[in-house]
Scaffold this motif. Structure first.
Motif, PDB file in Angstrom:
ATOM      1  N   GLY A  39     -12.053 -38.491   9.930  1.00 58.46           N
ATOM      2  CA  GLY A  39     -13.252 -39.137  10.012  1.00 58.46           C
ATOM      3  C   GLY A  39     -14.409 -38.325  10.460  1.00 58.46           C
ATOM      4  N   PHE A  40     -14.079 -37.247  11.394  1.00 58.18           N
ATOM      5  CA  PHE A  40     -15.097 -36.098  11.576  1.00 58.18           C
ATOM      6  C   PHE A  40     -15.676 -35.657  10.611  1.00 58.18           C
ATOM      7  N   ILE A  41     -14.643 -34.997   9.721  1.00 49.45           N
ATOM      8  CA  ILE A  41     -15.112 -34.097   8.507  1.00 49.45           C
ATOM      9  C   ILE A  41     -16.295 -35.289   7.691  1.00 49.45           C
ATOM     10  N   PHE A  42     -15.941 -36.584   7.453  1.00 49.54           N
ATOM     11  CA  PHE A  42     -16.724 -37.322   6.849  1.00 49.54           C
ATOM     12  C   PHE A  42     -18.261 -37.669   7.784  1.00 49.54           C
ATOM     13  N   TYR A  43     -18.123 -37.448   9.093  1.00 50.97           N
ATOM     14  CA  TYR A  43     -19.274 -37.605   9.895  1.00 50.97           C
ATOM     15  C   TYR A  43     -20.104 -36.532   9.686  1.00 50.97           C
ATOM     16  N   LEU A  44     -19.482 -35.192   9.275  1.00 50.47           N
ATOM     17  CA  LEU A  44     -20.414 -33.882   8.884  1.00 50.47           C
ATOM     18  C   LEU A  44     -21.142 -34.273   7.706  1.00 50.47           C
ATOM     19  N   ILE A  45     -20.272 -34.784   6.777  1.00 46.35           N
ATOM     20  CA  ILE A  45     -20.958 -35.065   5.407  1.00 46.35           C
ATOM     21  C   ILE A  45     -21.959 -36.173   5.385  1.00 46.35           C
ATOM     22  N   GLY A  46     -21.649 -37.268   5.973  1.00 49.05           N
ATOM     23  CA  GLY A  46     -22.698 -38.301   6.348  1.00 49.05           C
ATOM     24  C   GLY A  46     -23.978 -37.741   7.195  1.00 49.05           C
ATOM     25  N   GLY A  78     -25.112 -44.336   4.365  1.00 46.56           N
ATOM     26  CA  GLY A  78     -24.444 -45.715   5.089  1.00 46.56           C
ATOM     27  C   GLY A  78     -22.906 -45.819   4.634  1.00 46.56           C
ATOM     28  N   THR A  79     -22.766 -45.759   3.549  1.00 48.07           N
ATOM     29  CA  THR A  79     -21.300 -46.277   3.094  1.00 48.07           C
ATOM     30  C   THR A  79     -20.259 -45.200   4.031  1.00 48.07           C
ATOM     31  N   ILE A  80     -20.569 -43.914   4.144  1.00 44.99           N
ATOM     32  CA  ILE A  80     -19.648 -42.871   4.491  1.00 44.99           C
ATOM     33  C   ILE A  80     -19.708 -43.162   6.049  1.00 44.99           C
ATOM     34  N   MET A  81     -20.640 -43.284   6.694  1.00 38.20           N
ATOM     35  CA  MET A  81     -20.941 -43.435   8.068  1.00 38.20           C
ATOM     36  C   MET A  81     -20.119 -44.512   8.633  1.00 38.20           C
ATOM     37  N   ILE A  82     -20.215 -45.883   7.826  1.00 32.82           N
ATOM     38  CA  ILE A  82     -19.511 -47.047   8.224  1.00 32.82           C
ATOM     39  C   ILE A  82     -18.004 -46.874   7.855  1.00 32.82           C
ATOM     40  N   PHE A  83     -17.758 -46.834   6.498  1.00 33.39           N
ATOM     41  CA  PHE A  83     -16.685 -47.194   5.937  1.00 33.39           C
ATOM     42  C   PHE A  83     -15.428 -45.744   6.348  1.00 33.39           C
ATOM     43  N   LEU A  84     -16.095 -44.482   6.405  1.00 31.24           N
ATOM     44  CA  LEU A  84     -15.366 -43.411   6.748  1.00 31.24           C
ATOM     45  C   LEU A  84     -15.215 -42.772   8.121  1.00 31.24           C
ATOM     46  N   TRP A  85     -16.365 -43.065   8.798  1.00 30.59           N
ATOM     47  CA  TRP A  85     -16.264 -42.270   9.869  1.00 30.59           C
ATOM     48  C   TRP A  85     -16.223 -43.440  11.164  1.00 30.59           C
ATOM     49  N   ILE A  86     -16.997 -44.501  11.296  1.00 32.61           N
ATOM     50  CA  ILE A  86     -16.987 -45.187  12.531  1.00 32.61           C
ATOM     51  C   ILE A  86     -15.640 -46.220  12.560  1.00 32.61           C
ATOM     52  N   VAL A  87     -15.621 -46.981  11.378  1.00 32.60           N
ATOM     53  CA  VAL A  87     -14.449 -48.014  11.311  1.00 32.60           C
ATOM     54  C   VAL A  87     -12.910 -47.362  11.548  1.00 32.60           C
ATOM     55  N   PRO A  88     -12.971 -46.383  10.810  1.00 25.76           N
ATOM     56  CA  PRO A  88     -11.464 -45.511  10.920  1.00 25.76           C
ATOM     57  C   PRO A  88     -11.399 -44.973  11.987  1.00 25.76           C
ATOM     58  N   VAL A  89     -12.466 -44.119  12.724  1.00 21.89           N
ATOM     59  CA  VAL A  89     -12.092 -43.393  14.021  1.00 21.89           C
ATOM     60  C   VAL A  89     -12.077 -44.593  15.002  1.00 21.89           C
ATOM     61  N   VAL A  90     -12.848 -45.465  15.515  1.00 24.00           N
ATOM     62  CA  VAL A  90     -12.623 -46.180  16.553  1.00 24.00           C
ATOM     63  C   VAL A  90     -11.436 -47.288  16.351  1.00 24.00           C
ATOM     64  N   ASN A  91     -11.216 -47.680  15.025  1.00 21.90           N
ATOM     65  CA  ASN A  91     -10.078 -48.473  15.010  1.00 21.90           C
ATOM     66  C   ASN A  91      -8.679 -47.563  14.952  1.00 21.90           C
ATOM     67  N   GLY A  92      -8.632 -47.012  13.714  1.00 21.55           N
ATOM     68  CA  GLY A  92      -7.406 -46.575  13.216  1.00 21.55           C
ATOM     69  C   GLY A  92      -7.138 -45.101  14.115  1.00 21.55           C
ATOM     70  N   ALA A 117      -1.718 -46.711   5.357  1.00 26.85           N
ATOM     71  CA  ALA A 117      -3.408 -47.152   5.520  1.00 26.85           C
ATOM     72  C   ALA A 117      -4.175 -45.983   5.801  1.00 26.85           C
ATOM     73  N   PHE A 118      -3.760 -45.062   6.385  1.00 29.97           N
ATOM     74  CA  PHE A 118      -4.420 -43.887   6.650  1.00 29.97           C
ATOM     75  C   PHE A 118      -4.729 -43.097   5.323  1.00 29.97           C
ATOM     76  N   TRP A 119      -3.241 -42.980   4.617  1.00 28.36           N
ATOM     77  CA  TRP A 119      -3.449 -42.160   3.505  1.00 28.36           C
ATOM     78  C   TRP A 119      -4.321 -42.654   2.195  1.00 28.36           C
ATOM     79  N   MET A 120      -4.698 -44.003   2.456  1.00 28.96           N
ATOM     80  CA  MET A 120      -5.866 -44.657   1.263  1.00 28.96           C
ATOM     81  C   MET A 120      -7.069 -44.231   1.725  1.00 28.96           C
ATOM     82  N   ILE A 121      -7.434 -43.628   2.848  1.00 31.86           N
ATOM     83  CA  ILE A 121      -8.754 -42.940   3.116  1.00 31.86           C
ATOM     84  C   ILE A 121      -9.078 -41.883   2.570  1.00 31.86           C
ATOM     85  N   PRO A 122      -8.374 -40.640   2.876  1.00 32.81           N
ATOM     86  CA  PRO A 122      -8.933 -39.508   1.947  1.00 32.81           C
ATOM     87  C   PRO A 122      -9.336 -39.703   0.430  1.00 32.81           C
TER      88      PRO A 122
END
Lengths: 545, 292
Positions: A39-46, A78-92, A117-122
């Motif tokens: 998630g943090f890597i995607f946060y940097l990209i977003g 928008g898509t990265i910050m929501i679906f790849l950073w915030i949702v996966p990090v605070v939940n997963g 579930a995790f390995w679907m994300i990268p």
């Protein structure tokens, strides 16, 4: 309990050391860290994409990237910050790491599903980003993908976007099912629901929302993809389709998605404040009912995103009232947190600074939110920078501040080392100033005529946009002390000991970092996770198995 | 006792400051339509309440952090207070009352702005049909009456219009009808009276205007910040928007819904004339009517 034990089926396959973080590990703690780092890597990209937006908006003309690219950038941001950073990090992320500890289990209910579930994300994330390079053009219709715009922009990028969001939504559903099963079915014998740490309730509520609403998004996006690929007419007005129906279906998921992003943050803050204030969490029972009230109300407010679409007046009023009433359970939570601090012995450290700043930011975002819920107010500021400012106060000032707070709080649990306090405070100061500088002026811009998602604007708005861009620059710089801190501390940081905060919640009643099955012996039975003030001897009892 | 009095005094001071700021600090652009001042009433109230709540909570938080900070060497805990039911009831009631008050007040504002008013179309009484459309609930009108302007009504027979904000009142029925077509990336305004087509919207101060808006390609939105009004223009679902401009001047019309690469450039102006110069503009631009 046997199902919760990963070693029952494939211990020999589990690599050890750093390699396990790149493996199909079934250990909930490894999966939690995988979610956090990914998630943090995607946060940097977003964040880099947000940088492109703020550079473009530093001048009133479109002069930094092409207009098509700008729309791709804002869609990806928008898509990265929501679906790849915030949702996966605070939940997963935090959910996987903490929930098994909190219920007294050795792992999640379904460890394999968890790893899936995790390995679907990268791959989903790489697919999304690769569309910019491979498909010729990434999606350009915003993270909302409203038709007919999403039907007329380059099709390949839009279809890849849909595929990616479907994968991420699937991952979210798998995770949610796992959390519901773990909280309800995997509790240590003797542990009652009303004795669970608040984060369990937050994750239970969030997971119910995710399971109820994410399938609606999936169905909607599948129909949208049919419209694009097979030229069906579900949402295509020239073929008899209806574009407003898409908006209803989209927001039926995407408003609950806001709570999928903030409820876990509410839960995490409820864990952090009592520890550093040395006081019990105030009003446990009302907190639980508030979470469930937010879950229920969160499902019936979606059309407040559509006050300027074709919605009839009675519907506008219904959604105004339902939305306004979310302020009641939310308000209870904030007053309870303030009461938790009142009369405590508050340690003002990085975790606490971020948590308290979260309270201020979220109250601000909540107040503008109640204003936006009022139809007549919204009709002026809908789709403007006022809304952009509002939701960044919620998701960044709210959730992301809590993610940082949680990082300072639980890093010693993850690694056994304490993050450096000086770098932590520098990180806080830069983030807090940068964040407010970036997003506060946007409210005025929206009120005075700047719509959102534009690459060019009225030159009268230049100064405030430049201030906003300077704030964004500070936010970018603020990640440096964090990165340095996290990396250097991992190797050279001060040794934390098992329980540096003298906390009472169960994850601290084992070694830091914890062993594979969490406790060497039986899981401790923690009936009072917030028993500060009268259980000091009990702490010593619990800590020694 | 003195502490309670001090607290009460501080609360009153906070509320007074909040109301003063809310009603005296202007964050909004020029008022140029009849419903803009109504909107501003709501804004001032929400701004006041927002300031009071935000500043109040900030003060409590910062005070707690200072007053209850852990002194060096202190290893003790705070008081073991796990809750206080009367207190929790109070702070459930406060937001509930505030929110209820805001909701009722904004309903009133919405009504005053014309949000609950039935439409008075220049060519038809669209309002009457709304009662029959309850099954679908969404449309205020289905058929346009053919009386006043047969040349328009005939071509648009059976078309459903979706309501935006309706005009407040129009006793003389002198509403100016304008047909708006939105496309990537322009607005086109057509005046049925005089058959004028224009890239800018020209209206007369004091005369109600009714826009009948249609989109050619994707969703657009018509927004005039100085009018405090916005309505999406939706392909396949024509929308109506009524307003009464009040202050002569030139104001921006901004597209507020992402509509493609040039979305940020999709802007034009609305020129609010005084009645005389509007008549002149009409006369100068009038085209011979095309017979139906």
């Amino acid at each position: 309990m046997t199902i919760a034990n990963p070693n029952d089926f494939n211990e020999p396959l589990q690599p050890s050391g750093w390699l396990r973080y790149f493996s199909f590990s079934l250990d909930h703690k490894v999966i939690g860290i995988q979610y956090l780092v990914c998630g943090f890597i995607f946060y940097l990209i977003g964040g880099a994409l947000a940088g492109v937006i703020r550079v473009e908006l530093a001048s009133p003309i479109s002069d930094f990237v092409s207009r098509d690219t700008y729309n791709e950038v804002l869609t990806l941001h928008g898509t990265i910050m929501i679906f790849l950073w915030i949702v996966p990090v605070v939940n997963g992320g935090f959910g996987n790491y903490l929930i098994p500890f909190y219920v007294g289990a050795r792992d999640m209910a379904f460890p394999r599903l968890n790893a899936v579930a995790f390995w679907m994300i990268p791959p989903a994330g790489m697919l999304l980003i690769s569309s910019y390079f491979l498909a010729g053009a990434a999606a350009q219709s915003g993270w909302t993908a409203y038709p007919p715009l999403s039907l007329t922009t380059p099709a390949a990028g839009q279809v890849v976007w849909i595929l990616s969001v479907l994968l991420l939504g699937g991952s979210s559903i798998f995770g949610a099912i796992n959390f519901i099963a773990t909280v309800l079915k995997l509790r240590r014998p003797g542990l009652k629901l009303m004795q669970l740490p608040m984060y369990c309730w937050a994750m239970l509520g969030t997971s119910i929302l995710a399971v109820l609403s994410t399938p609606v998004l999936a169905g909607t996006l599948i129909l949208l993809s049919f419209d694009i690929i097979a030229h069906t007419g579900f949402f295509n007005p020239t073929l008899g389709g209806n574009v407003v129906v898409y908006q209803h279906l989209f927001w039926f998921y995407s408003h609950p998605a806001v709570y999928i992003m903030v409820l876990p943050a509410f839960g995490l803050v409820s864990e952090i404040l009592p520890v550093h204030a040395r006081k019990p969490l105030f009003g446990y029972v009302t907190m639980v009912y508030s979470i469930m009230a937010i879950v229920f109300l969160g499902l019936i407010v979606w059309a407040h995103h559509m006050f300027t679409s074709g919605t009839p007046p009675w519907m506008r009023l219904f959604f105004t009232i339902a939305t306004s009433f979310i302020a009641v359970p939310t308000g209870i939570k904030f007053f309870n947190w303030l009461a938790t601090l009142w009369g405590g012995r508050i340690a003002i450290n990085s975790a606490m600074l971020f948590a308290c700043a979260f309270i201020l930011n979220f109250v601000f975002g909540g107040i503008t939110g109640v204003a936006l819920a009022q139809v007549p107010f919204d009709i002026h500021v809908h789709d403007t920078y006022f809304v952009v400012g509002h939701f960044h106060y919620i998701v960044y000032g709210g959730t992301v501040f809590v993610i940082f707070s949680s990082l300072y709080h639980w890093y010693p649990k993850f690694t056994g080392r304490l993050l450096n306090e000086d770098l932590g405070r520098l990180h806080f100061l830069l983030t807090f100033i940068g964040f407010n500088l970036c997003f506060l002026p946007q409210h005025w811009l929206g009120l005075n005529g700047m719509p959102r998602r534009v690459a060019e604007y009225d030159p009268a708005f230049t100064t405030l946009n430049q201030i906003s861009s300077v704030g964004a620059l500070l936010m970018a710089i603020s990640t440096l002390p964090l990165l340095i801190n996290v990396v250097v501390t991992a190797f050279k940081g001060e040794i934390a000991g098992d329980n540096p905060w003298n906390a009472l919640t169960p994850e601290w009643l084992t070694s830091s970092p914890p062993p594979v099955e969490n406790w060497p012996g039986e899981a401790p039975l923690v009936k009072e996770p917030y028993g500060y003030g009268h259980t000091e001897p009990a702490l010593a009892q619990e800590a020694t198995p | 006792m003195r502490r309670a009095a001090g607290l009460a005094l501080a609360t009153i001071a906070l509320i007074a400051t909040g109301i003063w700021i809310g009603f005296n600090v202007n964050l909004l652009p020029v008022v140029a339509s009849a419903n803009a001042p109504v909107y501003d009433d709501l804004f001032k109230l929400l701004f006041s309440i927002g300031i009071i709540l935000f500043v109040g909570i900030t003060i409590v938080l910062v005070y707690s952090l200072f007053k209850f900070r852990r002194r060096v060497g202190d290893q003790g805990d705070g008081l073991a207070i796990e809750g206080n039911l009367p207190l929790e009831i109070v702070w459930t009631a406060i937001p509930a009352v505030v929110v209820l008050f805001i909701g009722i007040y904004s309903y009133d504002i919405y009504e005053r702005m014309g949000g609950m008013t039935s439409f008075h179309d220049h060519s038809a009484m669209l309002a009457g049909a709304s009662d029959n459309a309850s099954g679908i609930g969404a449309e205020l009108a289905s058929n346009i009456e053919v009386k006043a302007h047969p040349e328009i009504a005939n071509t648009e027979q059976g078309k459903r219009y979706w309501a935006g904000i309706a005009s407040m009142d129009d006793p003389d029925n002198k509403t100016l009808p304008v047909d708006v077509t939105a496309m990537q990336f322009a607005f086109i305004f057509h005046y049925p009276e005089g058959n004028i087509t224009s890239g800018e919207l020209h209206v007369s101060a004091g005369q109600p205007v009714q826009l009948r808006m249609e989109a050619r390609d994707v969703i657009h939105a018509f927004w005039v910040p100085q009018f405090r009004l916005k309505q999406d223009i939706i392909p396949g679902q024509p929308t109506l928007l009524s307003f009464t401009p009040t202050k002569p001047g030139t104001y921006p019309i901004v597209c507020a819904e992402l509509c493609g690469p040039y979305h940020g450039g999709m802007r034009t102006n609305v020129v609010v004339h005084d009645p005389d110069s509007f008549q002149t503009w009409l006369d100068q631009n009038r085209q011979p009517a095309i017979s139906a």
